[in-house]
Write a protein that holds these residues in place. Structure first.
Motif, short mmCIF file in Angstrom:
data_model
loop_
_atom_site.label_atom_id
_atom_site.label_comp_id
_atom_site.label_asym_id
_atom_site.label_seq_id
_atom_site.Cartn_x
_atom_site.Cartn_y
_atom_site.Cartn_z
N GLY A 173 3.52 5.91 0.81
CA GLY A 173 2.52 6.28 1.87
C GLY A 173 2.56 7.47 2.13
O GLY A 173 2.93 8.41 1.60
N VAL A 174 2.05 7.69 3.44
CA VAL A 174 1.73 9.16 3.93
C VAL A 174 2.63 9.53 5.04
O VAL A 174 2.83 8.68 6.03
CB VAL A 174 0.29 9.57 4.33
N ILE A 212 4.31 10.41 -0.33
CA ILE A 212 5.82 10.27 -0.75
C ILE A 212 5.91 8.79 -1.05
O ILE A 212 5.17 7.74 -0.89
CB ILE A 212 6.77 10.63 0.42
N ALA A 213 7.12 8.49 -1.82
CA ALA A 213 7.65 7.32 -2.20
C ALA A 213 8.83 7.12 -1.58
O ALA A 213 9.81 8.10 -1.34
CB ALA A 213 7.80 6.89 -3.74
N VAL A 214 9.35 5.79 -1.12
CA VAL A 214 10.63 5.65 -0.50
C VAL A 214 11.44 4.20 -1.03
O VAL A 214 10.60 3.10 -0.80
CB VAL A 214 10.70 5.51 1.23
N ALA A 221 13.07 9.97 0.63
CA ALA A 221 11.75 10.49 0.41
C ALA A 221 11.56 11.17 -0.89
O ALA A 221 12.27 12.19 -0.96
CB ALA A 221 11.05 10.85 1.70
N ILE A 222 10.78 10.92 -1.77
CA ILE A 222 10.25 11.68 -2.81
C ILE A 222 9.08 11.93 -3.03
O ILE A 222 8.22 11.15 -2.74
CB ILE A 222 10.70 10.80 -4.22
N PRO A 223 8.58 13.39 -3.04
CA PRO A 223 7.11 13.76 -3.01
C PRO A 223 6.39 12.95 -4.45
O PRO A 223 7.13 12.97 -5.28
CB PRO A 223 7.25 15.08 -3.22
N LEU A 224 5.05 12.58 -4.11
CA LEU A 224 4.31 12.02 -5.21
C LEU A 224 3.67 13.06 -5.99
O LEU A 224 2.73 13.61 -5.18
CB LEU A 224 3.53 10.72 -4.62
#
Length: 318
Positions: A65-66, A83-85, A103-106
């Motif tokens: 999501g954002v 990001i993804a979590v 959180a990992i940036p997409l």
């Protein structure tokens, strides 16, 4: 906001309205765009999953999501970041609050649906085959339940790592999905698994998501010095492993649970996810998503998992 929650242990989950959460120190609030469903979600409803949170809680393990709001002490993220979590809970909702360190940036080239489908299924297969089993190019990999959400990723990643992949699944439709993911040989679940695998030269690595008699047959078709990964027990029966047979064939049975690494070596999980998102952005992997459903149809999505009617992942889009 709406959330799919288990209010009391033993009660069926339901979609309900709860207050919008606010991020605390080290947390971010995410406007959730996609959440992947997993077999573990069904186990949580029964209270039999090893990491079932205490009730009440919102279900949904892998989120994309954002960033919507930032808590104190978070400097590496900002509102609007994609990001993804891998959260473990909280994803089946319109908003969620999660630890910022997870959180990992997409990459822009990775969709929210793809990100929600990658984390657990691909992360499990990537870490299990690469970090734990040390699968080598030229070896033979047997994947059982090869059209399921996790098994299908093992086929794809095994092929990407240079292995010859034998895929076992039930029915022509599911076998076709496994073949499209890169499987070299196909075995229907109605056939004698041990006989067919041995005819193909045996397995060096076994990735088993079924358990029970399927694991036993795969065990007997494993080559000397082979490695076996009992990833899941979708068949309902946890196999008992005869230690004397391990000795005779110099076999290794390898335990693996991706969630455990979050507690003692979280960087390994983060590195794996970053690699997988990069591979997705480069077109080297492509998550197979059989169903995308709205939050209001979460129970329908979970029923697809119960009935084994999904091939690949089921994704909910709040």
């Amino acid at each position: 906001m709406l959330a799919y929650r288990i209010a009391t242990k033993g009660e069926a989950p339901r979609l309900c309205e709860i207050d919008l959460p606010h991020p605390q120190v080290g947390q971010v609030r995410v406007a959730i765009k996609a959440c992947g469903l997993n077999f573990a979600d069904l186990l949580m409803q029964k209270g039999t999953y090893q990491d079932t949170p205490p009730a009440p809680f919102t279900q949904g393990m892998e989120v994309a999501g954002v960033v919507d709001a930032i808590g104190p002490g978070v400097a590496h993220l900002k509102a609007g970041d994609r990001i993804a979590v891998y959260a473990g809970q909280g994803g089946l909702a319109e908003y969620g609050v999660f630890d910022a360190e997870r959180a990992i940036p997409l990459p822009d080239a990775v969709s929210f649906e793809e990100a929600a489908a990658i984390q657990i299924a691909y992360g499990t297969s990537h870490l299990a085959l690469d970090h734990r089993a040390r699968l080598q190019a030229g070896e033979t990999l047997l994947v059982t339940g090869a059209a399921g959400g996790v098994g299908l990723t093992a086929v794809e990643i095994g092929k990407l790592m240079g292995a010859t992949v034998i895929a076992q699944a039930r029915g022509a439709e599911k076998l076709a999905v496994a073949k499209a993911a890169g499987a070299d040989h196909l075995i229907d679940a109605s056939e004698d698994l041990r006989t067919h695998v041995k005819e193909l030269g045996g397995a060096d690595v076994v990735y088993d998501a079924i358990g029970g008699d399927v694991f036993k047959a795969a065990f007997r078709a494993t080559n000397p010095e082979g490695r076996l990964l009992p990833i899941g027990f979708a068949g309902g029966d946890v196999p008992q492993i005869p230690a004397n047979h391990l000795l005779v064939k110099n076999l290794t049975v390898i335990g693996f649970y991706i969630g455990g690494y979050l507690t003692f070596r979280p960087q390994i999980v983060r590195d794996s996810f970053e690699t997988l998102f990069r591979w997705c952005a480069e077109g080297r992997i492509k998550p197979h998503i059989s169903h995308v459903l709205p939050l209001s149809e979460t129970e329908k999505g979970l029923q697809l998992l119960r009935d084994r009617k999904a091939t690949g992942k089921v994704v909910i889009t709040p």
